[in-house]
Design a protein around this motif. Structure first.
Motif, PDB file in Angstrom:
ATOM      1  N   GLY A  78       0.817  -1.216   0.000  1.00 25.48           N
ATOM      2  CA  GLY A  78       0.000   0.000   0.000  1.00 25.48           C
ATOM      3  C   GLY A  78       0.842   1.253   0.000  1.00 25.48           C
ATOM      4  N   GLY A  79       0.185   2.389   0.310  1.00 30.99           N
ATOM      5  CA  GLY A  79       0.873   3.675   0.274  1.00 30.99           C
ATOM      6  C   GLY A  79       0.820   4.374   1.619  1.00 30.99           C
ATOM      7  N   GLU A  80       1.196   5.638   1.608  1.00 28.85           N
ATOM      8  CA  GLU A  80       1.254   6.448   2.829  1.00 28.85           C
ATOM      9  C   GLU A  80      -0.132   6.729   3.399  1.00 28.85           C
ATOM     10  N   THR A  81      -1.103   6.877   2.495  1.00 26.35           N
ATOM     11  CA  THR A  81      -2.477   7.175   2.931  1.00 26.35           C
ATOM     12  C   THR A  81      -3.404   6.068   2.449  1.00 26.35           C
ATOM     13  N   ARG A  82      -4.597   6.047   3.042  1.00 25.17           N
ATOM     14  CA  ARG A  82      -5.563   5.022   2.675  1.00 25.17           C
ATOM     15  C   ARG A  82      -5.903   5.089   1.189  1.00 25.17           C
ATOM     16  N   SER A  83      -6.112   6.304   0.678  1.00 19.80           N
ATOM     17  CA  SER A  83      -6.506   6.417  -0.734  1.00 19.80           C
ATOM     18  C   SER A  83      -5.381   5.935  -1.655  1.00 19.80           C
ATOM     19  N   GLU A  84      -4.139   6.151  -1.252  1.00 18.43           N
ATOM     20  CA  GLU A  84      -3.025   5.618  -2.064  1.00 18.43           C
ATOM     21  C   GLU A  84      -3.015   4.090  -2.008  1.00 18.43           C
ATOM     22  N   SER A  85      -3.379   3.551  -0.852  1.00 11.89           N
ATOM     23  CA  SER A  85      -3.445   2.080  -0.733  1.00 11.89           C
ATOM     24  C   SER A  85      -4.553   1.517  -1.622  1.00 11.89           C
ATOM     25  N   VAL A  86      -5.686   2.206  -1.663  1.00 15.30           N
ATOM     26  CA  VAL A  86      -6.783   1.745  -2.537  1.00 15.30           C
ATOM     27  C   VAL A  86      -6.327   1.821  -3.993  1.00 15.30           C
ATOM     28  N   HIS A  87      -5.616   2.890  -4.317  1.00 14.48           N
ATOM     29  CA  HIS A  87      -5.115   3.054  -5.684  1.00 14.48           C
ATOM     30  C   HIS A  87      -4.201   1.887  -6.065  1.00 14.48           C
ATOM     31  N   ALA A  88      -3.336   1.484  -5.121  1.00 13.71           N
ATOM     32  CA  ALA A  88      -2.437   0.348  -5.371  1.00 13.71           C
ATOM     33  C   ALA A  88      -3.262  -0.926  -5.591  1.00 13.71           C
ATOM     34  N   GLY A  89      -4.309  -1.094  -4.802  1.00 16.83           N
ATOM     35  CA  GLY A  89      -5.180  -2.265  -4.946  1.00 16.83           C
ATOM     36  C   GLY A  89      -5.890  -2.260  -6.295  1.00 16.83           C
ATOM     37  N   LEU A  90      -6.302  -1.086  -6.709  1.00 23.03           N
ATOM     38  CA  LEU A  90      -7.030  -0.953  -7.977  1.00 23.03           C
ATOM     39  C   LEU A  90      -6.149  -1.379  -9.159  1.00 23.03           C
ATOM     40  N   SER A  91      -4.857  -1.109  -9.044  1.00 23.07           N
ATOM     41  CA  SER A  91      -3.926  -1.485 -10.125  1.00 23.07           C
ATOM     42  C   SER A  91      -3.745  -3.002 -10.196  1.00 23.07           C
ATOM     43  N   ALA A  92      -4.151  -3.710  -9.143  1.00 21.11           N
ATOM     44  CA  ALA A  92      -3.912  -5.164  -9.096  1.00 21.11           C
ATOM     45  C   ALA A  92      -5.191  -5.991  -9.284  1.00 21.11           C
ATOM     46  N   VAL A  93      -6.331  -5.326  -9.548  1.00 16.83           N
ATOM     47  CA  VAL A  93      -7.561  -6.125  -9.701  1.00 16.83           C
ATOM     48  C   VAL A  93      -7.480  -6.925 -11.000  1.00 16.83           C
ATOM     49  N   PRO A  94      -8.052  -8.130 -11.031  1.00 15.32           N
ATOM     50  CA  PRO A  94      -7.960  -8.950 -12.242  1.00 15.32           C
ATOM     51  C   PRO A  94      -8.697  -8.316 -13.422  1.00 15.32           C
ATOM     52  N   GLU A  95      -8.205  -8.632 -14.597  1.00 12.64           N
ATOM     53  CA  GLU A  95      -8.872  -8.160 -15.806  1.00 12.64           C
ATOM     54  C   GLU A  95     -10.305  -8.686 -15.824  1.00 12.64           C
ATOM     55  N   GLY A  96     -11.212  -7.897 -16.301  1.00 14.67           N
ATOM     56  CA  GLY A  96     -12.605  -8.330 -16.337  1.00 14.67           C
ATOM     57  C   GLY A  96     -13.393  -7.877 -15.128  1.00 14.67           C
ATOM     58  N   THR A  97     -12.729  -7.179 -14.191  1.00 11.25           N
ATOM     59  CA  THR A  97     -13.440  -6.671 -13.008  1.00 11.25           C
ATOM     60  C   THR A  97     -14.406  -5.561 -13.425  1.00 11.25           C
ATOM     61  N   GLU A  98     -15.661  -5.729 -13.063  1.00 15.27           N
ATOM     62  CA  GLU A  98     -16.661  -4.699 -13.392  1.00 15.27           C
ATOM     63  C   GLU A  98     -17.077  -3.918 -12.162  1.00 15.27           C
ATOM     64  N   ILE A  99     -17.055  -4.613 -11.005  1.00 14.98           N
ATOM     65  CA  ILE A  99     -17.456  -3.990  -9.737  1.00 14.98           C
ATOM     66  C   ILE A  99     -16.310  -4.145  -8.738  1.00 14.98           C
ATOM     67  N   VAL A 100     -16.018  -3.036  -8.029  1.00 17.07           N
ATOM     68  CA  VAL A 100     -14.956  -3.066  -7.014  1.00 17.07           C
ATOM     69  C   VAL A 100     -15.572  -2.713  -5.661  1.00 17.07           C
ATOM     70  N   ALA A 101     -15.383  -3.601  -4.687  1.00 18.57           N
ATOM     71  CA  ALA A 101     -15.871  -3.344  -3.320  1.00 18.57           C
ATOM     72  C   ALA A 101     -14.649  -3.059  -2.441  1.00 18.57           C
ATOM     73  N   VAL A 102     -14.548  -1.827  -1.947  1.00 22.50           N
ATOM     74  CA  VAL A 102     -13.408  -1.458  -1.100  1.00 22.50           C
ATOM     75  C   VAL A 102     -13.825  -1.631   0.352  1.00 22.50           C
ATOM     76  N   HIS A 103     -13.003  -2.386   1.099  1.00 25.28           N
ATOM     77  CA  HIS A 103     -13.372  -2.669   2.490  1.00 25.28           C
ATOM     78  C   HIS A 103     -12.159  -2.510   3.396  1.00 25.28           C
ATOM     79  N   ASP A 104     -12.402  -2.007   4.605  1.00 25.35           N
ATOM     80  CA  ASP A 104     -11.330  -1.878   5.594  1.00 25.35           C
ATOM     81  C   ASP A 104     -10.975  -3.260   6.154  1.00 25.35           C
ATOM     82  N   GLY A 105      -9.676  -3.563   6.181  1.00 26.77           N
ATOM     83  CA  GLY A 105      -9.239  -4.843   6.748  1.00 26.77           C
ATOM     84  C   GLY A 105      -9.585  -4.989   8.222  1.00 26.77           C
TER      85      GLY A 105
END
Ligand code: C5P
Length: 227
Positions: A78-105
């Motif tokens: 992840g990154g320094e802030t939560r939104s940067e961490s979400v951004h990092a996660g978004l770059s790793a979602v599998p191809e074909g993803t249509e819906i993204v559910a962001v959840h706190d660990g």
């Protein structure tokens, strides 16, 4: 395809423990494992990406490896802030993803029903946020003085998951200026002028931030879903 991004890259400094709070145990299992297992069990979720801090990447992988997850696609730094961490996660979602559910660990008490209803709302409207009603009256303070009172009937607490069509979230992140003030993804989507549907969530779906929250979470876990 519906993909969950579970963010767990925070330092947990407010908790005061010697390791991030997502590794502390809730009912005998690390909090992050409990959270991921709910998404693993959800029929609405096809793939899971976990975002961990670079210093705890291996420990996160080791904790999750014990659960024999079939939907886990990646554990990324992840990154320094939560939104940067979400951004990092978004770059790793599998191809074909249509819906993204962001959840706190650190929200291990989310229900499958909450996940399902928020995903259905986002699939229809593009963006949806799980929210809970305020039970306290909320004051605005300036220094030592109370200077205002908000109308709690129009206030909600933002829970997670916050769910988006992949296109909406990607577009929002491409245009967004990220920083400390961005504490959730809905804020970015709201700022871009798009509508975010509010989906009623349970006050049971707490975020474990302090030692008190962990005591409450243990009690809620033991009490079962009727509470
Ligand atoms: O800091 P806050 O309580 O808002 O964190 C909510 C979630 O975001 C936690 O699960 C935390 O691990 C995650 N987070 C993150 N990367 C950061 C900060 C927080 O993934 N840099």
């Amino acid at each position: 395809m519906n993909t969950a991004i579970i963010v767990a890259a925070g330092s947990g400094s407010r908790f005061g423990a010697d390791r991030p709070k997502q590794f502390l145990e809730l009912a005998g299992k690390p909090i992050i494992a409990r959270t991921v297992l709910i998404f693993e069990a959800s029929p609405m979720i096809d793939a899971i990406v976990v975002v961990a801090s670079a210093d705890f990447l291996e420990e996160t992988e080791a904790v999750l490896a014990k659960e024999h997850l079939t939907k886990l696609r990646a554990v990324v730094a992840g990154g320094e802030t939560r939104s940067e961490s979400v951004h990092a996660g978004l770059s790793a979602v599998p191809e074909g993803t249509e819906i993204v559910a962001v959840h706190d660990g650190v929200r291990p008490l989310v229900s499958e029903d909450e996940i399902e209803r928020t995903i259905r709302a986002a699939a229809e409207y593009g963006a949806a946020c799980l929210t809970a009603q305020m039970t306290d009256t909320v004051k605005v303070v300036d220094g030592a003085y109370v200077v205002g009172t908000l109308d709690r009937r129009e206030l909600r607490r933002a829970l997670t998951p916050q769910v988006f069509s992949y296109e909406v979230l990607k577009e929002t992140y491409n245009e967004a200026v990220l920083g400390e003030a961005v504490t959730d993804e809905c804020f970015l989507v709201e700022e871009s002028g798009k509508k975010v549907l509010s989906v009623a969530g349970s006050p049971r779906n707490i975020k474990i931030t302090t030692p008190l929250d962990l005591v409450i979470a243990e009690a809620l876990f033991a009490a079962g879903t009727e509470v």
